[in-house]
Enzyme design. Structure first.
Site, PDB file in Angstrom:
ATOM      1  N   GLU A  44     -37.157   9.225 -12.533  1.00 58.25           N
ATOM      2  CA  GLU A  44     -38.083   7.961 -12.392  1.00 58.25           C
ATOM      3  C   GLU A  44     -37.864   7.574 -13.845  1.00 58.25           C
ATOM      4  O   GLU A  44     -37.781   8.115 -14.824  1.00 58.25           O
ATOM      5  CB  GLU A  44     -39.453   8.519 -11.993  1.00 58.25           C
ATOM      6  CG  GLU A  44     -40.426   7.144 -12.231  1.00 58.25           C
ATOM      7  CD  GLU A  44     -41.777   7.725 -11.926  1.00 58.25           C
ATOM      8  OE1 GLU A  44     -42.796   6.912 -11.334  1.00 58.25           O
ATOM      9  OE2 GLU A  44     -42.051   8.858 -12.351  1.00 58.25           O
ATOM     10  N   LYS A 123     -42.343   3.066  -5.075  1.00 57.18           N
ATOM     11  CA  LYS A 123     -43.650   4.175  -5.360  1.00 57.18           C
ATOM     12  C   LYS A 123     -44.677   3.591  -4.552  1.00 57.18           C
ATOM     13  O   LYS A 123     -45.309   2.366  -4.858  1.00 57.18           O
ATOM     14  CB  LYS A 123     -43.608   4.307  -6.867  1.00 57.18           C
ATOM     15  CG  LYS A 123     -44.837   5.578  -7.389  1.00 57.18           C
ATOM     16  CD  LYS A 123     -44.435   5.714  -8.638  1.00 57.18           C
ATOM     17  CE  LYS A 123     -45.378   7.010  -9.058  1.00 57.18           C
ATOM     18  NZ  LYS A 123     -45.386   7.500 -10.421  1.00 57.18           N
ATOM     19  N   CYS A 157     -42.047  10.806  -7.826  1.00 57.73           N
ATOM     20  CA  CYS A 157     -42.971  11.595  -8.712  1.00 57.73           C
ATOM     21  C   CYS A 157     -44.228  11.840  -8.233  1.00 57.73           C
ATOM     22  O   CYS A 157     -44.466  12.674  -7.434  1.00 57.73           O
ATOM     23  CB  CYS A 157     -43.048  10.818 -10.060  1.00 57.73           C
ATOM     24  SG  CYS A 157     -43.832  11.861 -11.405  1.00 57.73           S
TER      25      CYS A 157
END
Length: 294
Positions: A44, A123, A157
Protein backbone atom coordinates in the site's frame (compact mmCIF):
# COMPACT_ATOMS: atom_id res chain seq x y z
CA UNK A 1 -2.80 -24.98 -10.49
CA UNK A 2 0.20 -24.16 -8.30
CA UNK A 3 1.69 -20.67 -8.47
CA UNK A 4 4.60 -18.86 -6.86
CA UNK A 5 3.71 -15.62 -5.07
CA UNK A 6 6.22 -12.87 -4.35
CA UNK A 7 5.26 -10.37 -1.62
CA UNK A 8 7.49 -7.32 -1.39
CA UNK A 9 9.10 -5.69 1.59
CA UNK A 10 9.53 -2.59 -0.55
CA UNK A 11 11.81 0.25 0.50
CA UNK A 12 10.84 3.86 -0.17
CA UNK A 13 13.37 5.80 -2.27
CA UNK A 14 13.98 9.44 -3.12
CA UNK A 15 13.86 9.10 -6.90
CA UNK A 16 14.27 12.54 -8.52
CA UNK A 17 13.64 11.13 -12.02
CA UNK A 18 10.92 8.92 -13.52
CA UNK A 19 13.63 6.81 -15.15
CA UNK A 20 14.93 5.92 -11.67
CA UNK A 21 11.46 4.64 -10.78
CA UNK A 22 11.37 2.51 -13.90
CA UNK A 23 14.80 1.06 -13.18
CA UNK A 24 13.95 0.33 -9.57
CA UNK A 25 10.57 -1.32 -10.13
CA UNK A 26 11.76 -3.33 -13.13
CA UNK A 27 14.72 -4.66 -11.12
CA UNK A 28 12.26 -5.91 -8.49
CA UNK A 29 10.12 -7.58 -11.16
CA UNK A 30 13.15 -9.13 -12.88
CA UNK A 31 14.30 -10.65 -9.59
CA UNK A 32 10.91 -12.28 -9.08
CA UNK A 33 10.63 -13.39 -12.71
CA UNK A 34 13.99 -15.21 -12.46
CA UNK A 35 12.36 -17.35 -9.78
CA UNK A 36 9.31 -18.11 -11.95
CA UNK A 37 6.88 -16.09 -9.86
CA UNK A 38 3.36 -15.80 -11.27
CA UNK A 39 1.85 -13.22 -8.89
CA UNK A 40 3.73 -10.18 -7.54
CA UNK A 41 2.42 -8.06 -4.68
CA UNK A 42 3.71 -4.61 -3.76
CA UNK A 43 2.62 -2.64 -0.65
CA UNK A 44 0.00 0.00 0.00
CA UNK A 45 1.13 3.54 -0.86
CA UNK A 46 4.28 2.24 -2.59
CA UNK A 47 3.55 4.84 -5.27
CA UNK A 48 4.05 7.71 -2.81
CA UNK A 49 7.78 7.69 -3.51
CA UNK A 50 6.83 9.24 -6.85
CA UNK A 51 6.21 12.51 -4.98
CA UNK A 52 10.01 12.85 -4.86
CA UNK A 53 9.94 13.62 -8.59
CA UNK A 54 8.49 17.04 -7.78
CA UNK A 55 9.92 20.11 -6.04
CA UNK A 56 10.37 20.29 -2.26
CA UNK A 57 7.34 22.52 -1.73
CA UNK A 58 5.20 19.80 -3.36
CA UNK A 59 6.66 16.67 -1.79
CA UNK A 60 6.63 18.33 1.64
CA UNK A 61 2.85 18.83 1.48
CA UNK A 62 0.45 15.88 1.44
CA UNK A 63 -2.31 17.76 -0.39
CA UNK A 64 0.08 19.11 -3.01
CA UNK A 65 1.80 15.81 -3.64
CA UNK A 66 -1.53 14.01 -4.08
CA UNK A 67 -2.59 16.60 -6.65
CA UNK A 68 0.75 16.52 -8.47
CA UNK A 69 0.83 12.73 -8.65
CA UNK A 70 -2.26 12.71 -10.86
CA UNK A 71 -0.05 13.86 -13.73
CA UNK A 72 1.83 10.54 -13.39
CA UNK A 73 -1.15 8.20 -13.19
CA UNK A 74 -1.32 7.32 -16.89
CA UNK A 75 2.43 6.67 -17.02
CA UNK A 76 2.16 4.56 -13.86
CA UNK A 77 -0.60 2.40 -15.36
CA UNK A 78 1.18 2.06 -18.70
CA UNK A 79 4.44 1.12 -17.00
CA UNK A 80 3.05 -1.67 -14.85
CA UNK A 81 0.91 -2.95 -17.72
CA UNK A 82 4.13 -3.19 -19.73
CA UNK A 83 5.93 -5.05 -16.93
CA UNK A 84 3.11 -7.55 -16.48
CA UNK A 85 3.08 -8.32 -20.20
CA UNK A 86 6.85 -8.35 -20.62
CA UNK A 87 7.44 -10.75 -17.72
CA UNK A 88 4.18 -12.71 -18.15
CA UNK A 89 2.92 -12.28 -14.59
CA UNK A 90 0.17 -10.71 -12.52
CA UNK A 91 1.29 -7.58 -10.66
CA UNK A 92 -0.62 -5.96 -7.85
CA UNK A 93 1.41 -2.77 -7.81
CA UNK A 94 0.46 -1.58 -4.31
CA UNK A 95 -1.85 1.45 -4.21
CA UNK A 96 -2.05 4.83 -5.90
CA UNK A 97 -4.16 7.76 -4.62
CA UNK A 98 -6.52 8.47 -7.53
CA UNK A 99 -8.53 11.69 -7.72
CA UNK A 100 -12.25 11.21 -8.36
CA UNK A 101 -14.95 13.60 -9.58
CA UNK A 102 -15.75 14.89 -6.09
CA UNK A 103 -12.20 16.24 -5.79
CA UNK A 104 -11.32 13.66 -3.14
CA UNK A 105 -9.07 10.64 -3.62
CA UNK A 106 -9.50 6.89 -3.55
CA UNK A 107 -6.72 4.61 -2.32
CA UNK A 108 -6.69 2.35 -5.38
CA UNK A 109 -4.96 -1.00 -5.82
CA UNK A 110 -4.45 -1.81 -9.50
CA UNK A 111 -4.09 -5.38 -10.70
CA UNK A 112 -2.16 -5.76 -13.95
CA UNK A 113 -2.69 -8.93 -15.99
CA UNK A 114 -0.18 -10.63 -18.32
CA UNK A 115 -2.61 -10.18 -21.23
CA UNK A 116 -2.64 -6.40 -20.79
CA UNK A 117 -5.92 -6.08 -18.92
CA UNK A 118 -6.08 -3.81 -15.86
CA UNK A 119 -8.58 -3.77 -12.98
CA UNK A 120 -8.58 -2.36 -9.48
CA UNK A 121 -9.91 -2.58 -5.92
CA UNK A 122 -10.45 0.61 -3.90
CA UNK A 123 -9.79 0.62 -0.17
CA UNK A 124 -13.07 0.40 1.73
CA UNK A 125 -12.19 0.99 5.38
CA UNK A 126 -10.42 4.26 6.12
CA UNK A 127 -7.83 4.61 8.89
CA UNK A 128 -7.75 7.59 11.23
CA UNK A 129 -4.97 9.16 9.15
CA UNK A 130 -7.04 8.91 5.99
CA UNK A 131 -10.26 10.11 7.67
CA UNK A 132 -8.76 12.96 9.67
CA UNK A 133 -6.74 14.34 6.77
CA UNK A 134 -10.05 14.45 4.90
CA UNK A 135 -8.44 13.85 1.52
CA UNK A 136 -8.91 10.12 0.92
CA UNK A 137 -12.38 8.57 0.91
CA UNK A 138 -13.71 5.03 0.98
CA UNK A 139 -14.46 3.07 -2.14
CA UNK A 140 -17.87 1.52 -2.68
CA UNK A 141 -17.33 -1.80 -4.46
CA UNK A 142 -15.88 -5.14 -3.36
CA UNK A 143 -14.42 -7.23 -6.19
CA UNK A 144 -12.93 -10.58 -7.13
CA UNK A 145 -10.64 -11.04 -10.13
CA UNK A 146 -10.46 -13.98 -12.52
CA UNK A 147 -6.96 -15.27 -13.22
CA UNK A 148 -5.45 -18.42 -14.67
CA UNK A 149 -4.81 -19.49 -11.05
CA UNK A 150 -8.44 -19.03 -10.01
CA UNK A 151 -10.21 -16.07 -8.45
CA UNK A 152 -8.16 -13.74 -6.28
CA UNK A 153 -9.18 -10.77 -4.11
CA UNK A 154 -7.56 -7.70 -2.62
CA UNK A 155 -7.96 -6.33 0.94
CA UNK A 156 -6.02 -3.09 1.33
CA UNK A 157 -4.29 -2.94 4.73
CA UNK A 158 -7.00 -1.95 7.25
CA UNK A 159 -9.61 -3.78 5.14
CA UNK A 160 -7.98 -7.05 6.22
CA UNK A 161 -9.06 -6.41 9.81
CA UNK A 162 -12.77 -6.67 8.93
CA UNK A 163 -13.80 -10.30 8.38
CA UNK A 164 -17.01 -9.79 6.43
CA UNK A 165 -15.16 -8.22 3.50
CA UNK A 166 -12.90 -11.22 2.94
CA UNK A 167 -15.80 -13.57 3.63
CA UNK A 168 -17.84 -12.14 0.77
CA UNK A 169 -14.87 -12.46 -1.57
CA UNK A 170 -14.14 -16.05 -0.57
CA UNK A 171 -17.80 -16.99 -0.93
CA UNK A 172 -17.57 -15.52 -4.44
CA UNK A 173 -14.77 -18.00 -5.19
CA UNK A 174 -11.49 -16.35 -4.13
CA UNK A 175 -8.96 -18.71 -2.56
CA UNK A 176 -6.17 -16.12 -2.43
CA UNK A 177 -6.39 -12.66 -0.85
CA UNK A 178 -3.68 -10.08 -1.52
CA UNK A 179 -3.08 -7.53 1.24
CA UNK A 180 -0.91 -4.54 0.32
CA UNK A 181 -0.13 -2.76 3.60
CA UNK A 182 1.59 0.34 4.96
CA UNK A 183 2.16 0.62 8.72
CA UNK A 184 4.25 3.10 10.68
CA UNK A 185 4.36 1.29 14.04
CA UNK A 186 5.13 -2.24 15.13
CA UNK A 187 1.62 -2.45 16.61
CA UNK A 188 0.12 -1.41 13.27
CA UNK A 189 2.09 -4.09 11.46
CA UNK A 190 0.92 -6.74 13.92
CA UNK A 191 -2.71 -5.62 13.59
CA UNK A 192 -2.59 -6.26 9.85
CA UNK A 193 -0.58 -9.47 10.30
CA UNK A 194 -3.09 -10.82 12.83
CA UNK A 195 -5.96 -9.81 10.55
CA UNK A 196 -4.35 -11.65 7.62
CA UNK A 197 -3.81 -14.80 9.64
CA UNK A 198 -7.36 -14.67 10.98
CA UNK A 199 -8.79 -14.34 7.46
CA UNK A 200 -6.71 -17.34 6.31
CA UNK A 201 -7.85 -19.35 9.34
CA UNK A 202 -11.57 -18.67 9.19
CA UNK A 203 -11.86 -18.91 5.39
CA UNK A 204 -9.34 -21.74 4.95
CA UNK A 205 -7.61 -19.79 2.18
CA UNK A 206 -4.24 -18.19 1.38
CA UNK A 207 -3.49 -14.59 2.32
CA UNK A 208 -0.38 -12.74 1.12
CA UNK A 209 0.74 -9.53 2.86
CA UNK A 210 3.20 -6.95 1.52
CA UNK A 211 4.77 -4.11 3.56
CA UNK A 212 6.60 -0.85 2.95
CA UNK A 213 9.86 -0.66 4.90
CA UNK A 214 12.36 2.07 5.64
CA UNK A 215 12.47 5.76 6.47
CA UNK A 216 11.52 8.67 4.20
CA UNK A 217 11.78 11.83 6.34
CA UNK A 218 10.99 14.00 3.30
CA UNK A 219 7.48 12.50 3.01
CA UNK A 220 4.48 13.41 5.13
CA UNK A 221 2.66 10.27 3.98
CA UNK A 222 5.26 7.49 4.27
CA UNK A 223 7.95 8.89 6.54
CA UNK A 224 8.21 5.87 8.86
CA UNK A 225 7.53 2.35 7.62
CA UNK A 226 7.65 -0.85 9.67
CA UNK A 227 6.67 -4.35 8.62
CA UNK A 228 7.35 -7.67 6.98
CA UNK A 229 5.81 -9.53 4.07
CA UNK A 230 4.39 -13.02 4.41
CA UNK A 231 2.23 -15.73 2.87
CA UNK A 232 -0.30 -17.21 5.30
CA UNK A 233 -2.27 -20.45 4.99
CA UNK A 234 -5.05 -22.42 6.64
CA UNK A 235 -3.99 -24.05 9.90
CA UNK A 236 -4.71 -27.69 9.21
CA UNK A 237 -3.24 -30.93 7.87
CA UNK A 238 -0.96 -30.44 4.90
CA UNK A 239 -0.27 -26.81 5.83
CA UNK A 240 2.25 -25.27 8.26
CA UNK A 241 1.24 -25.78 11.89
CA UNK A 242 1.49 -22.04 12.55
CA UNK A 243 -0.23 -21.02 9.31
CA UNK A 244 2.89 -19.21 8.04
CA UNK A 245 4.22 -20.51 4.74
CA UNK A 246 6.88 -17.80 4.44
CA UNK A 247 7.72 -14.57 6.25
CA UNK A 248 10.43 -11.97 5.81
CA UNK A 249 12.95 -10.37 8.12
CA UNK A 250 11.36 -7.35 9.79
CA UNK A 251 12.14 -4.08 7.96
CA UNK A 252 14.53 -5.63 5.42
CA UNK A 253 14.08 -4.80 1.72
CA UNK A 254 13.39 -8.15 0.08
CA UNK A 255 10.97 -10.40 -1.73
CA UNK A 256 9.20 -13.11 0.26
CA UNK A 257 8.41 -15.95 -2.13
CA UNK A 258 6.45 -19.17 -1.71
CA UNK A 259 4.50 -21.59 -3.87
CA UNK A 260 0.80 -22.02 -3.14
CA UNK A 261 -1.87 -24.46 -4.32
CA UNK A 262 -5.21 -22.62 -4.38
CA UNK A 263 -7.03 -25.86 -5.22
CA UNK A 264 -5.95 -27.29 -1.85
CA UNK A 265 -8.29 -24.81 -0.15
CA UNK A 266 -11.31 -26.64 -1.54
CA UNK A 267 -9.86 -29.97 -0.38
CA UNK A 268 -9.15 -28.82 3.17
CA UNK A 269 -12.66 -27.36 3.49
CA UNK A 270 -14.02 -30.84 2.79
CA UNK A 271 -11.42 -33.04 4.53
CA UNK A 272 -9.76 -30.88 7.18
CA UNK A 273 -9.49 -31.47 10.91
CA UNK A 274 -11.89 -28.56 11.32
CA UNK A 275 -14.42 -26.88 9.02
CA UNK A 276 -13.96 -23.18 9.68
CA UNK A 277 -15.22 -22.18 6.24
CA UNK A 278 -18.27 -24.44 6.28
CA UNK A 279 -19.17 -23.73 9.91
CA UNK A 280 -19.23 -19.94 9.44
CA UNK A 281 -23.01 -19.98 9.02
CA UNK A 282 -23.49 -21.66 12.40
CA UNK A 283 -22.61 -18.34 14.07
CA UNK A 284 -25.92 -16.87 12.94
CA UNK A 285 -27.80 -19.60 14.79
CA UNK A 286 -26.34 -18.56 18.14
CA UNK A 287 -28.56 -16.33 20.25
CA UNK A 288 -26.96 -14.03 22.77
CA UNK A 289 -28.79 -13.74 26.06
CA UNK A 290 -27.64 -11.37 28.75
CA UNK A 291 -29.38 -11.40 32.13
CA UNK A 292 -29.64 -7.95 33.63
CA UNK A 293 -30.59 -7.03 37.15
CA UNK A 294 -32.16 -3.73 38.11
Amino acid sequence: MNVKIAAAQYDISFLKLWQNYERKTESWVIEAAKRNVGILLFPEYASMELASLFSQDIYSSLSQQLAAMQSLLDDYIDWFRTLAQKYNCYIQAGTFPVKIDSGHYRNRAYLFMPDGQVDYQDKLMMTRFENEQGLIQSGKELKCFDTEYGKIAINICYDSEFPLLARKQVEAGANLILVPSCTDTLAGYHRVKIGCQARALENQCYVAQSSIVGIAPWSEAVDINIGAAAIYTPVDRGFPDNGILAIGELNAAQWVIAEVSPGDCETIREQGQVFNYRDWVLQTACQLKIDSKE
